[in-house]
Design an enzyme around this catalytic site. Sequence first.
Site, PDB file in Angstrom:
ATOM      1  CG  HIS A  81      -2.089  -0.887   1.076  1.00  0.00           C
ATOM      2  ND1 HIS A  81      -2.140  -1.884   0.144  1.00  0.00           N
ATOM      3  CD2 HIS A  81      -3.269  -0.930   1.725  1.00  0.00           C
ATOM      4  CE1 HIS A  81      -3.303  -2.500   0.236  1.00  0.00           C
ATOM      5  NE2 HIS A  81      -4.008  -1.947   1.196  1.00  0.00           N
ATOM      6  CE  LYS A 118     -13.128   6.610   0.228  1.00  0.00           C
ATOM      7  NZ  LYS A 118     -14.151   5.969  -0.597  1.00  0.00           N
TER       8      LYS A 118
END
Length: 881
Positions: A142, A547
């Site tokens: 990531h 999120k």
Amino acid sequence: MSEQYAALRGNVNLLGQLLGQTIKDAQGQAILDKVEEIRALSKSSRSGNENDRKTLIKVLHALSDEELLPVARSFNHFLNLANVAEQFHTVSRFNDVGFCQLNPLTQTLKTLATKANNGQLNHNHLADTLSKLHINLVLTAHPTEVTRRTIINKHVELSDCLASLERTDNLAQEREAILNRIAQLISQAWHTDDIRRSRPTPVDEAKWGYAVIENSLWHAVPRFLREFSQHVKEHLSLELPINYSPIEFTSWMGGDRDGNPYVTAQVTKEVLDHGRWMALDLYGRDLETLSTELSMSDASDELIALAGQEFEPYRCVIKTLKNQVLETVMHLGAKIKNQRSEAQDLITDINQIKHPIEVCYRSLLKCNMKVVADGLLLDVLHRLNSFGLRLAKLDVRQDSSRHGDVFSELTRYLGLGDYNQWQEQDKQAFLLTELNSRRPLIPKRWQPSPEVQEVLDTFDVIAQQDEQTFGLYIISMARTASDILAVQLLLKESGCSFKLPVAPLFETLDDLNDGHNVITTLLDNDWYRGQINNTQNVMIGYSDSAKDAGMMAAGWAQYEAMDKLVQLADKRGIELVLFHGRGGTVGRGGAPAAQALHSQPPGSLKGGLRVTEQGEMIRFKFGLPDVALQSLNIYAGAVLQSNLLPPPEPKPQWREVMALISEESCEHYRNVVRHDENFVPYFRMATPELELSKLPLGSRPAKRNPTGGVESLRAIPWIFAWSQNRLMLPAWLGALTGLQAALAKYGVETLQEMSLQWPFFRSRLEMLEMVFSKADSWLSEHYDNALVEDMYKPLGVTLRKELAEAISLVQSLSPQKSLLADQPWIKESIALRNPYTDPLNVLQVELLRRARSSDNGSEGDIDNALMITMTGIAAGMRNTG
């Protein structure tokens, strides 16, 4: 900083002084004076001096274009050096008061021994739990590592220098030589480009992951296993076998193709070759040393039979093995470079190395040379068990929709309709029929689209390897049982000869809530039960759920999902392995390791721990051998404690409270992020989200859909953007509304009871405390004043008011009525860096203003300085995405 951190403060001052000399030599006295002026103003501003805060803003905004870059670089470098000093302090001999003053694993083993001796813990249960201890650390690519590898290498050597300085027997000239080397490294780093000029390829990312193993974990793991065995023997009177291997490594680098078109089947093959090449190269170095050390002639019959009638049988066996390893290294090196080679691929199975090493080990024991056997030879055995033939197994991850597209094209070609339009029951019936069929499904003459062919090629690569190569096949955005069955059918069609475990990734609020129903449907099927070897892997997504719903709602959904899956596994008699997809930040599920594990539902670690280690957190937790050893101790201690001394089951009322907090916080979070029409424009103006795309962080695009809005933005840049402007919004938005609702209905006593008695709830509050300590309203307001159009500014005012109220409420729930009172190390760590991060924030505002103005554009020094402020603030926050 308080006196108890004097050694840390001394190292920070030393590195800062030497950096100052470097800046003076490179940029001149005037720039150094400007940097010192800004630093003094920032410290005064942090102390509450409003006039100096205004002066700080004025001075930074008045910098010329020529001054921007060296000033930004100065504070960026200082923060990186402060992080070096801080990371070193965690393993320093002078760290007698930090968070790591005692080995957490030793403390856990002592506690377990006491309880076992008191009859509170069954000895057999203790021994069985120890034997089943399993920790799988998954290194992911990531894009949160913003520091260049060449700079990281210099920082590693700086840490070694700080360790050398601690020696009390240094002669004056030795100390001077160390200080001179530190000055050289700081100067080298200053004169090295801070920013990558191109995005890393997936192969580059894999090489970076392998380098962490080579430079740190390769050394830390044998030390950990050696010390762990000693502690278990000392405290629990148990002997661990030499093949005891509780630590395993997996990688996503080169295997994670979800949203990354650059990770192709060919790239995956190349990464697998790189891993085997590097592993064998490292084993070759160990074998070279062993061939020097094992000069003895006394040997067992077993070894003599293997070596023949050689005078030095150990050397004979080791040298033969070394030559085979080195020939394979030459073969793979040529293959990676696309060159021809006469060298053969001799070592293709880990047992080809392990067997002769084990024979040597047993021979040494039989010939009364245990002290020799337990040296490097034992370390090599530990490495073979932990790192295997490729340093790390490879996970493959792909979005569920890509598998659906394969069957959509195929069923249309076969005249069966469009698979993607079928009902879920029809999909399952089709897939199970084909899974039970002996004939192939895919016609040889079928020519799929390039996108579908790429998916099929990936399964072909899997089928060409052995079962030791891969860890899991992970299905992101998994929602239904057919998502898992589709992958099983693709594995069958590829001719895969082994049962690769397939794990659904439940990552949105709805998918987490429904996860146990999906697994129930699968376990109800006889074919599926026979396929999974009685073990079900499930990945829990932290990033996208936070999120989607906000941190409080996501945290509770994750807890409930795990709890229901644990109960289901117990009821069905299967082993459940939960895989935690955590990021480094609170907004992506990050928390101190022990705290995070203790806050999970009871029984959720029975199948072992599998957790992602992402981006910059890999460096912070595993970048140095001593730090890696400490991290492994923390994980092992926490897993043992959670399994043997599990947290309490939450009371029914506590569950009701969390359900209310979750519902209220989620509704408020979504009202702001999804339904406030001003939110997206405000987000784009108040943060450097758009400019972040210029920072070449990783190989994966920042958006799943390049034309989409916030909903299509990946969790990492979403978090990164808000941490840059110091509002830290994703980690706390909605928490105030949820907690207020709980207080109104259940009262403060109930929440205080939950905080005191329930590790899950306490961890929620502690994570909020950490975020609140990093957030800064005055800086967020400064971004708004300079960058946000007037019509959107009221939203920023509202959000900062909510932040202030949330801080006040969380403080009121703390027994000490202050933030981080129980985590003084984190509090000191943040306080150390804030005066150096603040100027970068103020400078970033000015750079964004200039870059966004129609006159200047974003070119040259402004562009470079802007990227440096991003990396510097990331260093100051100690996490990015």
